[in-house]
Design an enzyme around this catalytic site. Structure first.
Site, mmCIF file in Angstrom:
data_model
loop_
_atom_site.group_PDB
_atom_site.id
_atom_site.type_symbol
_atom_site.label_atom_id
_atom_site.label_comp_id
_atom_site.label_asym_id
_atom_site.label_seq_id
_atom_site.Cartn_x
_atom_site.Cartn_y
_atom_site.Cartn_z
ATOM 1 N N HIS A 78 49.110 46.998 33.235
ATOM 2 C CA HIS A 78 49.246 45.843 32.327
ATOM 3 C C HIS A 78 49.591 46.355 30.932
ATOM 4 O O HIS A 78 48.932 47.268 30.413
ATOM 5 C CB HIS A 78 47.934 45.046 32.268
ATOM 6 C CG HIS A 78 47.706 44.208 33.487
ATOM 7 N ND1 HIS A 78 48.433 43.061 33.747
ATOM 8 C CD2 HIS A 78 46.870 44.367 34.532
ATOM 9 C CE1 HIS A 78 48.028 42.545 34.899
ATOM 10 N NE2 HIS A 78 47.080 43.315 35.389
ATOM 11 N N PHE A 268 33.713 38.480 39.930
ATOM 12 C CA PHE A 268 33.167 38.141 38.616
ATOM 13 C C PHE A 268 33.251 36.626 38.438
ATOM 14 O O PHE A 268 34.356 36.075 38.435
ATOM 15 C CB PHE A 268 33.947 38.867 37.528
ATOM 16 C CG PHE A 268 34.269 40.277 37.912
ATOM 17 C CD1 PHE A 268 35.575 40.693 38.088
ATOM 18 C CD2 PHE A 268 33.251 41.179 38.194
ATOM 19 C CE1 PHE A 268 35.875 41.974 38.506
ATOM 20 C CE2 PHE A 268 33.537 42.470 38.615
ATOM 21 C CZ PHE A 268 34.848 42.869 38.768
ATOM 22 N N ASP A 270 33.841 33.754 36.901
ATOM 23 C CA ASP A 270 34.463 33.257 35.660
ATOM 24 C C ASP A 270 34.911 31.823 35.882
ATOM 25 O O ASP A 270 34.386 31.127 36.754
ATOM 26 C CB ASP A 270 35.657 34.154 35.319
ATOM 27 C CG ASP A 270 36.810 33.896 36.287
ATOM 28 O OD1 ASP A 270 37.935 33.725 35.831
ATOM 29 O OD2 ASP A 270 36.528 33.824 37.494
ATOM 30 N N ASP A 339 39.164 40.495 43.487
ATOM 31 C CA ASP A 339 38.964 39.626 42.323
ATOM 32 C C ASP A 339 40.104 39.799 41.327
ATOM 33 O O ASP A 339 40.724 38.824 40.884
ATOM 34 C CB ASP A 339 37.627 39.962 41.659
ATOM 35 C CG ASP A 339 37.457 39.222 40.359
ATOM 36 O OD1 ASP A 339 38.135 39.576 39.371
ATOM 37 O OD2 ASP A 339 36.718 38.243 40.336
ATOM 38 N N ASP A 344 45.025 37.732 38.744
ATOM 39 C CA ASP A 344 46.444 37.916 38.386
ATOM 40 C C ASP A 344 47.316 36.875 39.091
ATOM 41 O O ASP A 344 48.245 36.318 38.506
ATOM 42 C CB ASP A 344 46.904 39.340 38.733
ATOM 43 C CG ASP A 344 46.286 40.376 37.794
ATOM 44 O OD1 ASP A 344 46.233 41.560 38.162
ATOM 45 O OD2 ASP A 344 45.830 39.992 36.694
HETATM 46 N N1 LIG Z 1 37.035 37.061 37.782
HETATM 47 C C1 LIG Z 1 37.829 37.552 36.817
HETATM 48 N N2 LIG Z 1 37.799 36.975 35.605
HETATM 49 C C2 LIG Z 1 38.618 37.500 34.669
HETATM 50 C C3 LIG Z 1 39.476 38.577 34.882
HETATM 51 C C4 LIG Z 1 40.148 38.803 33.664
HETATM 52 C C5 LIG Z 1 41.213 39.795 33.387
HETATM 53 N N3 LIG Z 1 41.032 41.036 34.103
HETATM 54 C C6 LIG Z 1 42.189 41.898 34.100
HETATM 55 C C7 LIG Z 1 41.805 43.248 34.543
HETATM 56 C C8 LIG Z 1 42.250 43.509 35.764
HETATM 57 C C9 LIG Z 1 42.928 42.356 36.325
HETATM 58 O O1 LIG Z 1 44.116 42.758 36.967
HETATM 59 C C10 LIG Z 1 43.203 41.463 35.138
HETATM 60 O O2 LIG Z 1 44.499 41.729 34.662
HETATM 61 C C11 LIG Z 1 39.669 37.875 32.756
HETATM 62 N N4 LIG Z 1 38.762 37.119 33.392
HETATM 63 C C12 LIG Z 1 38.032 35.953 32.931
HETATM 64 O O3 LIG Z 1 38.905 34.846 33.106
HETATM 65 C C13 LIG Z 1 38.720 33.934 32.016
HETATM 66 C C14 LIG Z 1 39.977 34.016 31.168
HETATM 67 O O4 LIG Z 1 40.983 33.313 31.874
HETATM 68 P P1 LIG Z 1 42.301 32.940 31.018
HETATM 69 O O5 LIG Z 1 41.803 32.040 29.904
HETATM 70 O O6 LIG Z 1 43.194 32.264 32.008
HETATM 71 O O7 LIG Z 1 42.878 34.244 30.507
HETATM 72 C C15 LIG Z 1 37.535 34.440 31.227
HETATM 73 O O8 LIG Z 1 36.339 33.968 31.827
HETATM 74 C C16 LIG Z 1 37.649 35.939 31.470
HETATM 75 O O9 LIG Z 1 36.407 36.587 31.288
HETATM 76 C C17 LIG Z 1 39.488 39.172 36.168
HETATM 77 O O10 LIG Z 1 40.216 40.131 36.468
HETATM 78 N N5 LIG Z 1 38.645 38.613 37.098
#
Ligand SMILES: Nc1nc2c(c(CN[C@H]3C=C[C@H](O)[C@@H]3O)cn2[C@@H]2O[C@H](COP(=O)(O)O)[C@@H](O)[C@H]2O)c(=O)[nH]1
Length: 367
Positions: A78, A268, A270, A339, A344
């Site tokens: 990324h 996670f 979210d 996850d 992504d």
């Molecule tokens: N379950 C989960 N939640 C994740 C991520 C990530 C980013 N991780 C990066 C690292 C490796 C991956 O390849 C991703 O590129 C952010 N979030 C959560 O999402 C919300 C933000 O959403 P939006 O407003 O649309 O950007 C917020 O609660 C944030 O904490 C994840 O990976 N998994």
């Protein structure tokens, strides 16, 4: 003593009086998140899982992850993620996952909080606006990822943080004051217990991912993401777990990202991945809950609906993982990579304008 701190002496006394021996230090650490997620699932009436869609999703996701050669290396690919395999990246990830919450906005794409950064001054929103803000601050020589900066009330003021997270729209980053509070608290605890060093914190976990998650939840109130569901304490620990997962991915499972029990880390909980699970048909909502979500209504933190969405999403990804391993027993897929992939995928679908159910709207520092 604040009621947040755990009185370990009292705990030991209680154990002895109940005839429970001291905790067995040799027992491998457990976070209890997956077991609590299953408890939530078993007691959910507004969120349901669907095995038929889960099996179908497992087939398509396994194929897509293999086709894209999805692995820990996808993390560093990324554009905005740090690439150096050193302490600066450890500190970046810790800072990022201290603040990795609640980017959603009630405003439209033009008016919502967003950050211009990088070539062609691209505008970043959501999670990426956080990463862009931190990179921009470092470019401006603001030591925003240095723990001793966070406790310096002269230098690290709310105004400086407002500058770090300045938007190119009228809307400021949600929960700015809470973000400053998280930095202050974490800086103080790191100073008191870990020589102001995230490396010392990681070393104290002795190579255990679950141990590091528990250390964060025990010592840092701002990582203690837990609630009461059906009169039982449930741990969800989203930011503590994603911190360990980001370290593991950024360092390809080596050096500061080397853990002997990554399979103990769950999805996670979210607000983005539940949306993806819903559009895959893996989870579904009761009519009354679906009405609240489609109506962009607020769901308060700790509300049974919120906990069912979060807990059932964790359990849904676990079932998805098991179905994938039934298809290919040696697939290099754990809950973390699943996850990351689902997040992504959700962002790709959002960019393509695909029709998905809105995410649920809970404003909190936990995710
Ligand atoms: N379950 C989960 N939640 C994740 C991520 C990530 C980013 N991780 C990066 C690292 C490796 C991956 O390849 C991703 O590129 C952010 N979030 C959560 O999402 C919300 C933000 O959403 P939006 O407003 O649309 O950007 C917020 O609660 C944030 O904490 C994840 O990976 N998994």
């Amino acid at each position: 003593m604040s009621d947040d701190e755990v009185d370990y002496e009292l705990l030991d006394l209680l154990r002895k009086s109940l005839g429970l021996g001291p905790p067995d230090p040799s027992a491998p650490p457990e976070t209890k998140v997956l077991e609590n997620a299953q408890f939530i699932y078993d007691n959910s009436i507004d969120v349901a899982l669907d095995m038929h869609h889960t099996k179908a999703a497992a087939i398509s996701i396994l194929a897509q992850m293999k086709e894209r050669e999805y692995s820990t290396k996808s993390w560093s690919a990324h554009a905005l993620h740090p690439k150096a395999k050193d302490e600066s990246t450890v500190n970046f990830i810790f800072t990022m996952d201290l603040l990795n919450f609640s980017f959603w906005s009630e405003k439209n794409e033009e008016e919502r909080f967003s950050v211009k950064y990088g070539d062609e001054s691209k505008s970043w929103t959501g999670y990426w606006s956080l990463v862009a803000s931190l990179q921009r601050a470092l470019d401006e020589d603001i030591p925003i990822t240095t723990p001793t900066f966070w406790t310096d009330e002269e230098k690290c003021t709310e105004e400086v943080l407002r500058h770090v997270f300045r938007s190119d729209t009228e809307e400021e980053i949600p929960l700015l004051a809470e973000r400053l509070q998280c930095l202050r608290e974490a800086g103080e605890i790191l100073e008191q217990e870990f020589d102001s060093s995230v490396l010392v914190l990681i070393e104290d976990a002795k190579g255990s991912a679950a141990g590091l998650v528990n250390l964060l939840a025990d010592r840092f109130p701002c990582f203690r993401d837990e609630a009461i569901f059906e009169r039982k304490k449930v741990r969800l620990l989203k930011r503590a777990q994603i911190f360990v997962a980001d370290l593991w991915a950024a360092f390809d499972g080596e050096e500061f990202g080397k853990f002997n029990d990554m399979d103990k880390i769950t999805m996670f909980a979210d607000y983005r991945v539940p949306q993806m699970l819903h559009s895959l048909g893996c989870i579904s909502y009761s009519p009354v809950l679906e009405k609240r979500i489609r109506g962009y209504g607020i769901i308060e933190p700790g509300h049974p609906w919120e906990l069912q969405i979060r807990g059932c999403s964790i359990w849904a990804v676990e079932l998805l993982r098991r179905e994938i391993l039934k298809l290919e027993s040696d697939a290099k897929v754990n809950a973390v990579l699943l996850d990351f992939f689902l997040y992504d995928l959700a962002k790709e679908r959002e960019k393509n304008g695909d029709e998905v159910i809105p995410h649920h709207r809970t404003r909190s520092i936990w995710y």
